[in-house]
Design an enzyme around this catalytic site. Structure first.
Site: not given
Length: 331
Positions: A154, A205, A250
């Site tokens: 992240k 991403e 998702k």
């Protein structure tokens, strides 16, 4: 006379503690709040779980309200096919869609993958997430997870080149993917991508905000870029061409397994790589996503690994290898 097999819908909110702190560019949290939809028909029950996401204007309360508003139509015989037109994509529809799949599998005595016309699922290697922090903290976390072959890092704050360099030094052998969660800007995009390329990152991403990602069209990049917040359902895929190389699918965005399977097929037809992603949630959220993950280039279904505890009889994780659900658990 009441039909004993008439469909009934029950909805509840559950809170699951996170192991430590989960931090991304938009903030940190210590618990996962999920909404569970349970469909009953006679003695059979089907369940689905979703994670309301404030990024899309969702809350547990709004999702519960949206689901409870469907109870009448469910009792009148709403089908999974009807549901795709009755509710918009999002967390609420996801929970109910997956509950329909689970109930249908139990009613048919056949697994959900078979009902979907898919081959039997097999175990897959999932990414394991390293939360946003200082370079030193992230390097230590990566080192602790060094036995895992795929790490999702992240990023999304000033100083990201130092973070990814520190992580790579800590885990020289692991495959790394990066998730910036819309935290970069056009003026630091090239430098951050160059740092990722230098660290041997496989995929980045959602580097830019969804409403500011046109800068990706003219970018000469050495690392493939994946859409997350810029992609929701099949209708959103065409706008990704020329900006993205991959798409994160998702179920909480697509509104369930039904749309997610269609989206995966369409993305692959358009030449986009796919990732099967998740929110921080229990195995009940991961179980239907395992069917989407079977054809994905990247699998990121580590939600239960980030919790202090998971559901009883949930998915089995052997390190980073995640096994398909038992039929008694879901599908």
């Amino acid at each position: 006379m009441v039909n004993p097999a008439a469909q009934r819908l029950a909805v509840r909110v559950e809170t699951w503690p996170i192991a430590g702190l989960f931090t991304i560019s938009r903030g940190a949290k210590t618990e996962a709040r999920v909404v569970v939809a349970e469909l009953s028909a006679g003695a059979l029950h089907g369940r689905g779980e979703c994670v309301p996401y404030a990024r899309y204007g969702e809350s547990p309360e709004s999702v519960v309200a949206a689901l409870e508003a469907m109870a009448g139509k469910v009792a009148e015989g709403l089908t999974r096919e009807d549901l795709q037109h009755e509710m918009a994509p999002g967390a609420a529809r996801n929970a109910l869609d997956c509950a329909f799949w689970d109930l249908a599998a139990k009613q048919a005595g056949r697994p959900a993958y078979e009902l979907a016309g898919l081959p039997p699922p097999h175990p897959l290697t999932t990414a394991f997430t390293i939360s946003l922090g200082t370079p030193e903290v992230m390097a230590a976390a990566a080192r602790n997870a060094s036995a895992r072959p795929l790490l999702k890092i992240k990023l999304g704050a000033d100083g990201d080149p130092d973070r990814i360099a520190a992580v790579r030094a800590a885990v020289p052998e692991a495959e790394l993917i990066v998730d910036a969660n819309e935290g970069w800007r056009p003026d630091n995009l090239a430098a951050n991508l160059a740092a990722c390329a230098a660290a041997g990152v496989t995929l980045v991403e959602q580097p830019l905000p969804a409403d500011a990602d046109d800068a990706l069209r003219t970018l000469d990049r050495a690392v493939p870029v994946c859409a997350d917040e810029s992609a929701h359902d099949c209708a959103s895929l065409a706008a990704l061409i020329g900006k993205y190389d991959a798409v994160n699918i998702k179920l909480d965005k697509t509104g369930g397994l039904t749309e997610a399977l269609a989206m995966a097929a369409e993305a692959q037809r358009l030449g986009l790589m796919t990732m099967a992603g998740c929110m921080v949630a229990t195995s009940l959220s991961m179980a239907p996503a395992m069917l989407v993950a079977q054809t994905a280039r990247f699998v990121d279904l580590d939600g239960p690994l980030l919790l202090a505890r998971d559901r009883a009889e949930g998915l089995v994780y052997e390190g980073s290898l995640v096994h398909p659900p038992a039929a008694s658990f879901w599908g």
